[in-house]
Design an enzyme around this catalytic site. Structure first.
Site, mmCIF file in Angstrom:
data_model
loop_
_atom_site.group_PDB
_atom_site.id
_atom_site.type_symbol
_atom_site.label_atom_id
_atom_site.label_comp_id
_atom_site.label_asym_id
_atom_site.label_seq_id
_atom_site.Cartn_x
_atom_site.Cartn_y
_atom_site.Cartn_z
ATOM 1 N N ASP A 85 3.358 9.823 -0.641
ATOM 2 C CA ASP A 85 2.311 9.126 0.262
ATOM 3 C C ASP A 85 1.714 7.494 -0.798
ATOM 4 O O ASP A 85 1.856 8.068 -2.279
ATOM 5 C CB ASP A 85 0.955 10.168 0.112
ATOM 6 C CG ASP A 85 -0.639 9.650 0.778
ATOM 7 O OD1 ASP A 85 -0.681 8.419 1.074
ATOM 8 O OD2 ASP A 85 -0.903 10.401 1.491
ATOM 9 N N HIS A 114 0.784 -1.269 -0.012
ATOM 10 C CA HIS A 114 -0.051 0.115 -0.001
ATOM 11 C C HIS A 114 0.878 1.429 -0.243
ATOM 12 O O HIS A 114 0.387 2.230 -0.519
ATOM 13 C CB HIS A 114 -1.146 -0.079 1.361
ATOM 14 C CG HIS A 114 -1.892 -1.205 0.854
ATOM 15 N ND1 HIS A 114 -3.622 -0.769 0.868
ATOM 16 C CD2 HIS A 114 -2.236 -2.226 1.471
ATOM 17 C CE1 HIS A 114 -3.972 -1.720 0.464
ATOM 18 N NE2 HIS A 114 -2.801 -2.724 1.000
HETATM 19 C C1 GDG Z 1 -2.181 3.361 3.431
HETATM 20 C C2 GDG Z 1 -1.263 4.652 3.055
HETATM 21 C C3 GDG Z 1 -3.062 4.521 0.591
HETATM 22 C C4 GDG Z 1 -9.339 9.787 7.981
HETATM 23 N N1 GDG Z 1 -9.483 10.148 8.770
HETATM 24 C C5 GDG Z 1 -10.351 9.477 9.280
HETATM 25 C C6 GDG Z 1 -10.849 8.415 8.618
HETATM 26 N N2 GDG Z 1 -9.818 9.058 7.884
HETATM 27 C C7 GDG Z 1 -10.079 7.437 6.791
HETATM 28 C C8 GDG Z 1 -10.350 7.949 5.313
HETATM 29 C C9 GDG Z 1 -9.522 7.011 4.809
HETATM 30 C C10 GDG Z 1 -8.393 6.369 5.283
HETATM 31 O O1 GDG Z 1 -8.171 6.681 6.474
HETATM 32 C C11 GDG Z 1 -6.726 6.845 5.332
HETATM 33 O O2 GDG Z 1 -6.161 6.894 3.651
HETATM 34 P P1 GDG Z 1 -5.316 7.756 3.283
HETATM 35 O O3 GDG Z 1 -4.856 6.410 2.083
HETATM 36 O O4 GDG Z 1 -5.732 8.914 2.619
HETATM 37 O O5 GDG Z 1 -3.368 6.896 4.209
HETATM 38 P P2 GDG Z 1 -3.187 6.073 5.032
HETATM 39 O O6 GDG Z 1 -3.812 5.856 6.683
HETATM 40 O O7 GDG Z 1 -1.437 6.546 4.968
HETATM 41 O O8 GDG Z 1 -3.098 4.827 4.425
HETATM 42 C C12 GDG Z 1 -1.275 4.995 1.312
HETATM 43 C C13 GDG Z 1 -3.943 3.712 1.693
HETATM 44 O O9 GDG Z 1 -2.531 2.894 2.273
HETATM 45 C C14 GDG Z 1 -4.583 2.840 0.908
HETATM 46 O O10 GDG Z 1 -3.812 2.406 -0.036
HETATM 47 O O11 GDG Z 1 -3.593 5.274 -0.036
HETATM 48 O O12 GDG Z 1 -1.041 6.203 0.327
HETATM 49 O O13 GDG Z 1 0.186 5.360 3.132
HETATM 50 O O14 GDG Z 1 -10.132 5.965 3.805
HETATM 51 O O15 GDG Z 1 -11.655 8.009 5.231
HETATM 52 N N3 GDG Z 1 -11.908 7.275 8.958
HETATM 53 C C15 GDG Z 1 -12.412 7.513 10.090
HETATM 54 N N4 GDG Z 1 -12.304 8.521 11.464
HETATM 55 C C16 GDG Z 1 -11.446 9.229 11.196
HETATM 56 O O16 GDG Z 1 -11.633 10.343 11.216
HETATM 57 N N5 GDG Z 1 -13.584 6.623 10.153
#
Ligand code: GDG
Length: 473
Positions: free
Chosen positions: A370, A162
């Protein structure tokens, strides 16, 4: 333990922190990309999910969640420090993100990483039925494919990373680089977010292991390991549906009123992580207030930053710096009843998140690096009204698919300030055209398209049946 034809292996189980005394658990979409992405796929799929329940000690007995059987793998306190906080999140995580923080190396961390990977592989070997498909996720478990293949040569093994896979100059710093590569090469298919990552991997397979490799496959003894880019996505229908719900729209209006009806709202949603560029964003915002380009009362920043990995000193320090900076901005520029920054650390539920996306005139996503960034995609999915501008770092994987965003280099503070102003001052027609183009892309590339692409490339022996199950609407 009953066996399954589809087994997902990930470091964490997708459950909330509180277990009921009877062992029942709630499926939680914890803030984090992996569980956010896999949730809509697996929710109604008969499968087994192998993972850690999130606290050290014996594995709790867990009830099934929907059709998914949860298979907890125990971790001792020491393993949590050395495997999870150590090798995974203090060596690999920073190194894979361009070493924006110095990777830390301790020899004993490797032993724990290997031991925990072996435990996960053994659990998978036990629950996988004959010819099953086992789908291993992410950097915590890079050795599992090979260890599992030794135990169960009959199963089909997929591995998906990821996070970014770094260029050879960085990867070769790892003392255990060859073992890590060989671990991943135990899979039948190694998937990355971007083509560049597959290229880096192929190059390393050649230079470090002397294997015959292209950007599409690597020959390992008598096997062909396929490699490739599978940019992950989100459940577009779910987020766009949520963002049109009357209660969510009403909540969005309420949020705007609660913010004091400012002319413009900037929103940012991140896990509290030094890769996400939170400090750079706050600094740009503060300087724009200092320069008089933005004024409190007219513009407000809402920063959601959900803390995690707090056992690691660097994460605690980051949080302290972010909180100091927020306090400084509010102290210098805020007025009673008129904050410059609204800073929230409690996790939001999905409807609240959708409402926040609808309030945003600009959604600011500024990571230093990212793998993908799902927040950017969720914002686009939420904007069926085609309003709002996306400020997006060039160093997020999502930038390759969303070139119509306002792209920025977050290391370039003046560029960041300039582009943030551009996004805030965008002509509505121009913003709408950009949003429409980005929505078009997402419409064709949602999470089901991702799973379809990955699973068909994996060519699982269950083929169409598995695909239908995993990607059912
Ligand atoms: C890794 C990789 C890759 C955020 N705040 C809350 C919340 N979120 C959710 C968001 C989003 C998820 O968390 C974050 O996903 P990201 O992709 O932005 O970032 P990482 O956690 O670093 O994810 C990344 C991913 O894996 C998938 O392959 O895209 O690059 O680093 O869905 O909405 N969810 C809840 N409450 C919050 O306050 N429930």
């Amino acid at each position: 333990m009953q066996q399954s034809s589809l087994v997902v292996v990930a470091n964490h189980l997708p459950i909330g922190g509180n277990l009921a005394p009877d062992g029942t658990s709630r499926w939680r979409r914890s803030p984090g990309g992996l569980s956010s992405a896999l949730h809509p796929l697996l929710w109604h799929t008969p499968a087994t999910w192998i993972g850690w329940a999130g606290r050290p000690g014996a594995a709790p007995a867990l009830a099934d969640v929907g059709e998914v059987r949860l298979c907890p793998v125990p971790m001792t306190d020491e393993e949590m420090h050395d495997h999870y906080e150590g090798f995974a999140n203090s060596t690999l995580w920073p190194l894979y993100h361009d070493a924006v923080e110095q990777p830390v190396h301790h020899r004993r961390w490797w032993d724990a990483y290997l031991r925990v990977n072996r435990r996960f592989a053994e659990a998978a070997a036990e629950v996988a039925e004959a010819d099953a498909t086992v789908w291993v996720q992410d950097y915590h478990l890079q050795l599992v494919p090979r260890l599992l293949r030794e135990l169960r040569p009959d199963v089909r093994i997929g591995f998906f990373l990821h996070v970014p896979f770094p260029p050879p100059e960085l990867f070769t710093q790892l003392p255990r680089r060859a073992e890590l590569l060989r671990g991943m090469l135990g899979a039948d298919l190694v998937g990355f977010q971007l083509a560049q990552a597959a290229h880096n991997f192929a190059q390393l397979a050649t230079t470090l292991l002397g294997l015959e490799a292209t950007d599409r496959q690597v020959r390992v003894d008598d096997r062909i390991v396929r490699i490739g880019a599978f940019p992950i996505s989100i459940d577009v229908a779910e987020m766009s549906g949520l963002a049109e719900r009357p209660d969510v729209l009403a909540r969005a209006a309420q949020l705007r009123a609660d913010l004091g009806n400012p002319r413009q709202v900037i929103v940012a949603v991140d896990r509290m992580d030094y890769t996400k560029g939170i400090e750079q964003r706050l600094k740009a915002y503060r300087e724009l207030l200092e320069d008089g380009e933005l004024r409190v009362g007219e513009t407000v920043l809402v920063q959601v930053a959900v803390p995690g990995r707090e056992g690691i000193l660097r994460y605690r320090r980051l949080r302290e710096r972010v909180e100091r900076e927020v306090a400084r901005i509010n102290g210098e520029f805020g007025r009673v009843g008129d904050m410059a920054v609204h800073y929230l650390t409690q996790p939001f539920d999905r409807p609240e998140l959708a409402a926040l996306y609808r309030v945003a005139d600009v959604l600011a996503v500024t990571p230093l690096r990212d793998g993908m960034n799902l927040v950017a995609k969720e914002f686009v999915a939420a904007r069926g009204d085609r309003a709002g501008a996306l400020l997006l770092s060039e160093f997020a994987g999502a930038a390759a698919e969303l070139p119509q965003a306002y792209l920025v280099n977050p290391h370039d503070l003046d560029g960041l300030k300039r582009t943030l102003l551009q996004a805030l001052r965008a002509e509505p027609a121009d913003a709408a055209a950009r949003m429409a183009a980005m929505r078009e892309r997402l419409h064709h590339h949602d999470i089901r398209a991702w799973a379809r692409a990955y699973l068909s490339a994996l060519d699982s022996r269950h083929g169409p049946e598995l695909l239908a199950r995993v990607t059912e609407e």
